[in-house]
Design a protein around this motif. Sequence first.
Motif, PDB file in Angstrom:
ATOM      1  N   GLN A  76       9.099 136.599  91.743  1.00 56.93           N
ATOM      2  CA  GLN A  76       9.441 135.462  90.894  1.00 56.93           C
ATOM      3  C   GLN A  76      10.342 135.887  89.740  1.00 56.93           C
ATOM      4  O   GLN A  76      11.330 135.220  89.425  1.00 56.93           O
ATOM      5  N   ALA A  77      10.016 137.026  89.133  1.00 53.28           N
ATOM      6  CA  ALA A  77      10.835 137.535  88.031  1.00 53.28           C
ATOM      7  C   ALA A  77      12.243 137.870  88.510  1.00 53.28           C
ATOM      8  O   ALA A  77      13.237 137.583  87.823  1.00 53.28           O
ATOM      9  N   ALA A  78      12.354 138.482  89.690  1.00 56.20           N
ATOM     10  CA  ALA A  78      13.663 138.827  90.234  1.00 56.20           C
ATOM     11  C   ALA A  78      14.493 137.591  90.532  1.00 56.20           C
ATOM     12  O   ALA A  78      15.726 137.598  90.385  1.00 56.20           O
ATOM     13  N   ALA A  79      13.820 136.510  90.923  1.00 59.97           N
ATOM     14  CA  ALA A  79      14.542 135.274  91.270  1.00 59.97           C
ATOM     15  C   ALA A  79      15.106 134.577  90.044  1.00 59.97           C
ATOM     16  O   ALA A  79      16.159 133.924  90.126  1.00 59.97           O
ATOM     17  N   VAL A  80      14.438 134.704  88.890  1.00 62.35           N
ATOM     18  CA  VAL A  80      14.878 133.961  87.695  1.00 62.35           C
ATOM     19  C   VAL A  80      15.543 134.845  86.655  1.00 62.35           C
ATOM     20  O   VAL A  80      15.986 134.356  85.616  1.00 62.35           O
ATOM     21  N   TRP A  81      15.619 136.155  86.927  1.00 64.73           N
ATOM     22  CA  TRP A  81      16.201 137.080  85.947  1.00 64.73           C
ATOM     23  C   TRP A  81      17.639 136.702  85.618  1.00 64.73           C
ATOM     24  O   TRP A  81      18.471 136.553  86.512  1.00 64.73           O
ATOM     25  N   ARG A  82      17.920 136.527  84.352  1.00 66.32           N
ATOM     26  CA  ARG A  82      19.250 136.202  83.829  1.00 66.32           C
ATOM     27  C   ARG A  82      19.866 134.966  84.488  1.00 66.32           C
ATOM     28  O   ARG A  82      21.048 134.925  84.828  1.00 66.32           O
ATOM     29  N   THR A  83      19.034 133.932  84.679  1.00 63.02           N
ATOM     30  CA  THR A  83      19.556 132.701  85.284  1.00 63.02           C
ATOM     31  C   THR A  83      19.447 131.498  84.356  1.00 63.02           C
ATOM     32  O   THR A  83      19.872 130.413  84.728  1.00 63.02           O
ATOM     33  N   GLY A  84      18.873 131.685  83.161  1.00 64.69           N
ATOM     34  CA  GLY A  84      18.700 130.553  82.242  1.00 64.69           C
ATOM     35  C   GLY A  84      20.027 130.072  81.657  1.00 64.69           C
ATOM     36  O   GLY A  84      21.043 130.781  81.694  1.00 64.69           O
ATOM     37  N   PRO A  85      20.036 128.875  81.082  1.00 60.42           N
ATOM     38  CA  PRO A  85      21.263 128.314  80.507  1.00 60.42           C
ATOM     39  C   PRO A  85      21.765 129.078  79.287  1.00 60.42           C
ATOM     40  O   PRO A  85      22.946 128.999  78.947  1.00 60.42           O
ATOM     41  N   ASP A  86      20.897 129.814  78.631  1.00 63.23           N
ATOM     42  CA  ASP A  86      21.295 130.551  77.430  1.00 63.23           C
ATOM     43  C   ASP A  86      21.771 131.973  77.723  1.00 63.23           C
ATOM     44  O   ASP A  86      22.118 132.704  76.794  1.00 63.23           O
TER      45      ASP A  86
ATOM     46  N   GLY B 285      22.256 139.502  92.469  1.00 65.49           N
ATOM     47  CA  GLY B 285      21.065 139.494  93.317  1.00 65.49           C
ATOM     48  C   GLY B 285      20.850 140.761  94.121  1.00 65.49           C
ATOM     49  O   GLY B 285      19.935 140.820  94.956  1.00 65.49           O
ATOM     50  N   GLN B 286      21.652 141.791  93.879  1.00 64.82           N
ATOM     51  CA  GLN B 286      21.513 142.996  94.700  1.00 64.82           C
ATOM     52  C   GLN B 286      20.175 143.707  94.472  1.00 64.82           C
ATOM     53  O   GLN B 286      19.515 144.102  95.446  1.00 64.82           O
ATOM     54  N   VAL B 287      19.777 143.860  93.220  1.00 65.86           N
ATOM     55  CA  VAL B 287      18.511 144.556  92.961  1.00 65.86           C
ATOM     56  C   VAL B 287      17.335 143.734  93.485  1.00 65.86           C
ATOM     57  O   VAL B 287      16.361 144.275  94.010  1.00 65.86           O
ATOM     58  N   ARG B 288      17.450 142.406  93.363  1.00 65.44           N
ATOM     59  CA  ARG B 288      16.411 141.524  93.936  1.00 65.44           C
ATOM     60  C   ARG B 288      16.285 141.787  95.434  1.00 65.44           C
ATOM     61  O   ARG B 288      15.175 141.932  95.974  1.00 65.44           O
ATOM     62  N   ASP B 289      17.416 141.875  96.132  1.00 64.20           N
ATOM     63  CA  ASP B 289      17.386 142.088  97.582  1.00 64.20           C
ATOM     64  C   ASP B 289      16.948 143.511  97.929  1.00 64.20           C
ATOM     65  O   ASP B 289      16.294 143.734  98.951  1.00 64.20           O
ATOM     66  N   ILE B 290      17.301 144.457  97.090  1.00 65.34           N
ATOM     67  CA  ILE B 290      16.880 145.843  97.338  1.00 65.34           C
ATOM     68  C   ILE B 290      15.355 145.947  97.324  1.00 65.34           C
ATOM     69  O   ILE B 290      14.761 146.640  98.155  1.00 65.34           O
ATOM     70  N   THR B 291      14.702 145.257  96.386  1.00 62.02           N
ATOM     71  CA  THR B 291      13.242 145.312  96.336  1.00 62.02           C
ATOM     72  C   THR B 291      12.624 144.726  97.604  1.00 62.02           C
ATOM     73  O   THR B 291      11.588 145.210  98.079  1.00 62.02           O
TER      74      THR B 291
ATOM     75  N   THR C 105      17.326 147.938  86.037  1.00 61.98           N
ATOM     76  CA  THR C 105      17.180 146.497  86.262  1.00 61.98           C
ATOM     77  C   THR C 105      15.770 146.160  86.729  1.00 61.98           C
ATOM     78  O   THR C 105      15.197 145.139  86.321  1.00 61.98           O
ATOM     79  N   PHE C 106      15.189 147.016  87.577  1.00 56.71           N
ATOM     80  CA  PHE C 106      13.828 146.774  88.054  1.00 56.71           C
ATOM     81  C   PHE C 106      12.840 146.761  86.890  1.00 56.71           C
ATOM     82  O   PHE C 106      11.893 145.953  86.882  1.00 56.71           O
ATOM     83  N   ARG C 107      13.043 147.629  85.916  1.00 54.04           N
ATOM     84  CA  ARG C 107      12.159 147.627  84.740  1.00 54.04           C
ATOM     85  C   ARG C 107      12.269 146.304  83.977  1.00 54.04           C
ATOM     86  O   ARG C 107      11.278 145.831  83.396  1.00 54.04           O
ATOM     87  N   GLU C 108      13.431 145.689  84.000  1.00 54.93           N
ATOM     88  CA  GLU C 108      13.580 144.371  83.368  1.00 54.93           C
ATOM     89  C   GLU C 108      12.818 143.316  84.156  1.00 54.93           C
ATOM     90  O   GLU C 108      12.256 142.376  83.571  1.00 54.93           O
ATOM     91  N   PHE C 109      12.803 143.446  85.485  1.00 52.97           N
ATOM     92  CA  PHE C 109      11.975 142.550  86.308  1.00 52.97           C
ATOM     93  C   PHE C 109      10.504 142.682  85.900  1.00 52.97           C
ATOM     94  O   PHE C 109       9.797 141.667  85.740  1.00 52.97           O
ATOM     95  N   LEU C 110      10.054 143.914  85.752  1.00 59.42           N
ATOM     96  CA  LEU C 110       8.653 144.152  85.401  1.00 59.42           C
ATOM     97  C   LEU C 110       8.316 143.536  84.048  1.00 59.42           C
ATOM     98  O   LEU C 110       7.245 142.923  83.881  1.00 59.42           O
ATOM     99  N   ALA C 111       9.217 143.684  83.073  1.00 55.97           N
ATOM    100  CA  ALA C 111       8.972 143.112  81.747  1.00 55.97           C
ATOM    101  C   ALA C 111       8.883 141.593  81.835  1.00 55.97           C
ATOM    102  O   ALA C 111       8.023 140.968  81.204  1.00 55.97           O
ATOM    103  N   LEU C 112       9.771 140.988  82.625  1.00 56.89           N
ATOM    104  CA  LEU C 112       9.764 139.533  82.781  1.00 56.89           C
ATOM    105  C   LEU C 112       8.487 139.058  83.478  1.00 56.89           C
ATOM    106  O   LEU C 112       7.980 137.958  83.197  1.00 56.89           O
TER     107      LEU C 112
END
Length: 423
Positions: free
Chosen positions: A192-202, A210-216, A318-325
């Motif tokens: 879920q975090a990988a899907a929404v990472w850096r996708t908000g309007p702000d 999406g490469q790191v998302r797909d790598i996982t 980038t994966f560590r950012e997924f974990l934080a999210l």
Amino acid sequence: MSGGRPRTAIGTYGTVSVRRHGRSYIATTRFRDLDGRLRAVAACAASRSAAQAHLKERLLSRPGFGSGGVLSLSSPFSDLAELWLADLELQDLTEGTRKNYRQDLKRQILPAFQNYTLGEVTTGRVEWFLKSEAKVSYSRAKHSRTMLNLLFAFALRHDAIPRNPVEGTSPLEKPKNTPRALTLEQVAAIRQAAAVWRTGPDVKGPKPDGQVRDITEVLLGTALRIGEALALRPCDIFDGPNGMELQVRGTVVLRTGQGAVRQDHPKTEHSVRRIAVPEFAATVLRARLAARGEGERRRTIFSNKSGAPLSPYNVRRTFREFLALAGLQDSGISLRWYRRTGATVIARGASTDAAALFLGHGSTAITEGHYIEPDRTVDREPAALLERTLRRDAADSALLQAPYSSAEEELLAELDEADSEAA
């Protein structure tokens, strides 16, 4: 001619005699040198016992076990390290492995032993050093012991020492640390975090590709090492009526001055393998392949804007950012946990040997392959187990919820240990 006194062996000495000379004492003996000749060795001191002790010190430092003068008991430890590093460059090792050896030697081994000669590095001194390393961590002590064994084995091959001082040291006590796999809740949270990472309007700047998302997802479905996943090319993927298969034929490594580079062989000989891919990971790979042209079959599937392989360092960041999210930043989870998870699922659903074979780790199944005609077919059972357990919808948690057996713990510990250089 038979009989008579036996010849003194090279590197040894005969009877020690002591005589008085004025107010001093002189201890003498004959030492058989490397060239086979007996030579007199003497030492002088104010007392009989001191003269004998002084003589023995001289005999200890004499190059009786030398190799044409290249290395001997009296050689500084730093000379051994320098020669070993030179020999290291001639060995068939990956640049990453060489780099790790050089760093371990510089940071851990040389500071402890550089002021000793080879003859002064005793088993007791090695024992003390390894115990002090173990207080820092088991892993550090184990790496240091491996390094010392390599160095002194090199010295033995050059007749510089009579025995390896690492032999006889106490076994390292491995801490009881049960390896863990991801839970389905953790897998879902990271997805879920990988899907929404850096996708908000702000969010400012370019949107993620999406490469790191797909790598996982690929790691989850194949239990590859991160370098192996990043080295995959379209020509390594085979998609047929029975499903997708991939062949592991390389890995991505970091090289000084070059960055991330695809290496044409993976970490070990066991790592060259062909495996079936579960459908949830195959879907991701098909989408990536569909975006590639026919002329890009030998370029890595996951690459940067210039076409070079992605850096494992950047993927981990980038994966560590997924974990934080996902709220898992303090969980200790890393990309290696995906490999543990695959090993756990396959070991419990099939066997530890099947897991080892799928993950490219040495096993009895591989050993037997040297003596019997190998089975060239790809076993699809591991992929079926991974699909059933880790797919996005209706995943079956039964295999991951069971307690670890001793065989499973041993397998995961061995995997972590074997992969530590590529972590």
